[in-house]
Design a protein around this motif. Structure first.
Motif, PDB file in Angstrom:
ATOM      1  N   ARG A 105     -30.601 -32.646 -29.995  1.00 15.65           N
ATOM      2  CA  ARG A 105     -30.179 -31.450 -30.717  1.00 15.65           C
ATOM      3  C   ARG A 105     -29.820 -31.876 -32.139  1.00 15.65           C
ATOM      4  NH1 ARG A 105     -28.682 -27.297 -27.197  1.00 15.65           N
ATOM      5  NH2 ARG A 105     -28.472 -27.904 -25.026  1.00 15.65           N
ATOM      6  N   ARG A 106     -30.345 -31.159 -33.106  1.00 22.41           N
ATOM      7  CA  ARG A 106     -30.042 -31.489 -34.496  1.00 22.41           C
ATOM      8  C   ARG A 106     -29.344 -30.324 -35.163  1.00 22.41           C
ATOM      9  NH1 ARG A 106     -34.075 -33.512 -39.393  1.00 22.41           N
ATOM     10  NH2 ARG A 106     -32.497 -33.444 -41.025  1.00 22.41           N
ATOM     11  N   ALA A 107     -28.250 -30.603 -35.883  1.00 25.12           N
ATOM     12  CA  ALA A 107     -27.543 -29.599 -36.665  1.00 25.12           C
ATOM     13  C   ALA A 107     -27.109 -30.248 -37.970  1.00 25.12           C
ATOM     14  CB  ALA A 107     -26.322 -29.066 -35.900  1.00 25.12           C
ATOM     15  N   ASP A 108     -27.754 -29.833 -39.071  1.00 24.35           N
ATOM     16  CA  ASP A 108     -27.448 -30.374 -40.394  1.00 24.35           C
ATOM     17  C   ASP A 108     -27.566 -31.902 -40.385  1.00 24.35           C
ATOM     18  OD1 ASP A 108     -27.004 -27.799 -41.295  1.00 24.35           O
ATOM     19  OD2 ASP A 108     -24.894 -27.857 -40.716  1.00 24.35           O
TER      20      ASP A 108
ATOM     21  N   GLU B  71     -23.444 -38.642 -30.216  1.00 28.54           N
ATOM     22  CA  GLU B  71     -23.712 -37.951 -31.479  1.00 28.54           C
ATOM     23  C   GLU B  71     -23.886 -38.989 -32.576  1.00 28.54           C
ATOM     24  OE1 GLU B  71     -21.628 -34.171 -33.019  1.00 28.54           O
ATOM     25  OE2 GLU B  71     -20.709 -35.773 -34.178  1.00 28.54           O
TER      26      GLU B  71
ATOM     27  N   ARG C  44     -24.407 -39.260 -36.804  1.00 32.85           N
ATOM     28  CA  ARG C  44     -24.154 -38.417 -37.962  1.00 32.85           C
ATOM     29  C   ARG C  44     -24.260 -39.230 -39.247  1.00 32.85           C
ATOM     30  NH1 ARG C  44     -19.254 -39.877 -35.941  1.00 32.85           N
ATOM     31  NH2 ARG C  44     -17.693 -40.614 -37.437  1.00 32.85           N
TER      32      ARG C  44
ATOM     33  N   GLY D 246     -22.342 -24.971 -29.115  1.00 32.99           N
ATOM     34  CA  GLY D 246     -23.739 -24.900 -29.532  1.00 32.99           C
ATOM     35  C   GLY D 246     -24.539 -23.949 -28.664  1.00 32.99           C
TER      36      GLY D 246
ATOM     37  N   HIS E 162     -24.103 -20.384 -29.801  1.00 26.81           N
ATOM     38  CA  HIS E 162     -24.994 -20.065 -30.927  1.00 26.81           C
ATOM     39  C   HIS E 162     -26.414 -19.801 -30.431  1.00 26.81           C
ATOM     40  CE1 HIS E 162     -22.545 -20.678 -34.552  1.00 26.81           C
ATOM     41  NE2 HIS E 162     -21.834 -21.486 -33.785  1.00 26.81           N
ATOM     42  N   ARG E 163     -26.835 -20.562 -29.442  1.00 26.35           N
ATOM     43  CA  ARG E 163     -28.163 -20.333 -28.871  1.00 26.35           C
ATOM     44  C   ARG E 163     -28.246 -18.948 -28.234  1.00 26.35           C
ATOM     45  NH1 ARG E 163     -30.894 -23.427 -23.667  1.00 26.35           N
ATOM     46  NH2 ARG E 163     -32.940 -22.424 -23.847  1.00 26.35           N
TER      47      ARG E 163
END
Length: 585
Positions: A36-39, A55, A57, A233, A236-237
């Motif tokens: 999963r990618r977020a920013d 995670e 980052r 997350g 949001h999905r």
């Protein structure tokens, strides 16, 4: 995540060769789950003895990793982080370029062997195997039950999904961070199934199911440590799917507006925004009008804020809704009026000032900022002061700008305040004089604090020169930093930073600072502290060896071993330094 931040070399340098090889093994057998990618973050689950949350980052241009395993908790970049990094690299490789796939990933894969085996089995054998696993795996059981109920003749699909949502969000007490990943997988599984309903004939049902699911998950989050953000997350999905389903189903606008407003006002965390502006393409004029009617009715019950008021969740929510509506309409006066209902802090005035600046009316912005400064003389907001400094400089009110900046330095003679003085006085062309004045005041402040006595500090203390050293480092004045560091105590991180800058030109001074800091770190009596101290000791050894002082370094190690002989874990690390030093020619 910037390209090049993750490379095999970076992963190995962070984890070490041993952990890197173990991470390769995890990756090669398919232990890494869906990425999963977020920013600037990449998250995944890694299956090992347990399921680990990982995670990666971007930490100011450098790769950092977190994992729920014990080794990562101790501050290490673990094998699970390596596995996720390698999985990310493999995912980025173009499918038509097999040479881009890591060599380890092309070797024997047990998962493919299992797949080939299953392909040769008759249906009855597969059914028996799957049922056997489902009896031991509750998540698989729930998934199979949901599929069975959906396909059963006359089955109530909506009821089946509601039951699945209830089962996936059911808790038996508080869910800690180690259990959160398992909890998230159950909800994610239901979300996968809900996606199948994104069709014209089932979209209306999907809209209602998603609203129910989001309410259930947000309610569950009140009893979950979702530090990794996995459950959030999924909200949001679900929310994104809700928006898509709403566009497809086109529900009655006023009814949708009422449901959206209810969700926006009542969800515990509001992770997905149900505001009117986000759904304006579905609500249309009638829905937007109804949403505003509901919001204005609620807003009419809100009294003007007072600085003595406690935080009110309902008030904050309706304020946010009204601000969203005003922003969407472009009515600046309305937005300011909404903001002005709560002037309980200096920052509230600053927010209004910034609205006027954005609207191209700087004079009105200045009026609001000055009002805010006067309203809170006992606890002014430095952000408001900074705004006024900029406004005064633009209007050539230079003395007022400088005075406001000096007030901040006098209150707290820190590097931040010093740099503000530098910026303002530099623009006015008077920095050298102001700099001397600031450093004199800082020295006076340090002396006063050291001389101060009270019931908790009956005797004067050694001056704390940390702020002076920090400013000298910022100015790159190593002589001043060195002098200040020897006029009192100083934060060890600043001493280490100074030593690092002195290594090239003044190695002996760097060594003396490292040797000064090492005992302070070892006294922390934590393994992470011991490792930090060992890294500095290795630096001392490298610097002394370069000056042909290997014997002196050996004596230094002997002194440390004697001084800290009771700290066994540290002594083990120290022995490792001695062995590596002896083996290096």
């Amino acid at each position: 995540m910037d390209a090049g931040l993750i490379t095999p070399a970076v992963l190995e340098s962070l984890a070490g060769s041993s952990a890197f090889r173990r991470g390769e093994a995890y990756f090669s057998v398919g232990a890494v789950g869906r990425l999963r990618r977020a920013d600037d973050r990449i998250a995944a689950l890694v299956e090992g003895n347990e399921t680990y949350q990982v995670e990666l980052r971007d930490n100011r241009g450098e790769l950092a990793g977190d994992c729920s395993c014990p080794r990562a908790a101790a501050g290490h970049f673990c094998k699970h982080c390596v596995a996720v990094g390698l999985a990310w690299l493999a995912a980025q490789a173009a499918p038509d370029k097999p040479e881009a796939t890591p060599a380890r990933a092309r070797r024997r894969n047990p998962w493919r062997e299992i797949e080939a085996y299953l392909a040769t089995q008759p249906p009855a054998a597969l059914i028996e195997l799957l049922l056997g696993v489902a009896r031991r795996d509750d998540q698989l059981y729930q998934s199979l039950r949901l599929h069975a109920e959906r396909t059963a003749a006359g089955g109530d699909v909506a009821t089946a999904f509601r039951r699945a949502i209830d089962d996936a969000t059911r808790r038996h007490g508080f869910v800690d961070w180690r259990q959160a990943a398992t909890f998230a997988r159950g909800i994610d599984q239901v979300a996968d199934s809900l996606t199948d309903l994104l069709k014209p004939d089932t979209a209306a049902m999907l809209v209602e199911l998603l609203e129910y699911a989001i309410e259930c998950v947000e309610t569950a989050l009140e009893e979950i440590d979702d530090s990794s953000g996995q459950v959030g997350g999924i909200v949001h999905r679900l929310g994104d799917l809700h928006h898509k389903a709403s566009r497809m189903a086109r529900p009655e606008p006023t009814e949708l507006a009422e449901r959206l407003f209810h969700l926006e006002m009542t969800l515990p965390f509001g992770l997905w925004s149900f505001d009117a502006n986000a759904y304006r393409d579905v609500l249309g004029k009638a829905g937007l009008r109804r949403y505003r009617e509901l919001a204005e009715a609620e807003w009419g019950e809100v009294k003007p804020g007072d600085r003595k008021d406690r935080y009110d969740v309902s008030r904050a929510r309706i304020t946010r809704v009204m601000e969203q509506l005003a922003t969407a309409s472009g009515d600046v006066e309305e937005l300011v009026a909404i903001k002005a209902r709560d002037l309980a802090s200096g920052y509230a005035y600053l927010a209004i000032a910034e609205i006027w600046v954005k609207a191209g009316q700087p004079d009105k912005a200045l009026v609001w900022a000055e009002r805010g400064l006067k309203a809170f003389p006992e606890r002014p907001d430095n952000r408001l002061r900074d705004f006024l400094v900029t406004a005064y400089l633009e209007r050539q009110r230079n003395d007022e700008a400088l005075d406001l900046t000096w007030v901040q330095f006098d209150e707290n003679p820190s590097l931040q305040a010093f740099s503000k003085l530098h910026a303002v006085a530099g623009k006015l062309g008077i920095w050298p004089v102001q700099r001397e004045r600031a450093l004199t005041r800082l020295d006076d402040s340090i002396a006063r604090e050291a001389a101060m006595t009270n019931r908790w500090k009956p005797k004067p203390s050694v001056p704390n020169q940390s702020q002076r050293v920090e400013i000298a480092l910022w100015e790159e004045d190593l002589d001043a930093a060195w002098a200040a560091a020897h006029q009192g105590i100083c934060d060890r991180h600043l001493l280490i930073a100074l030593a690092g800058k002195l290594e090239a030109g003044r190695p002996e001074d760097a060594v003396s600072l490292y040797r000064r800091v090492v005992p302070l770190i070892v006294e922390d009596t934590r393994n992470a502290a011991y490792e930090e101290a060992t890294r500095l000791i290795r630096k001392v050894g490298r610097l002394m060896k370069a000056r042909d002082q290997s014997r002196d370094f050996g004596n230094y190690l002997a002194e440390l071993r004697l001084q800290f002989k009771l700290k066994r874990n540290f002594i083990k690390l120290l022995d490792g330094v001695a062995r590596s030093t002896a083996s290096t020619p």
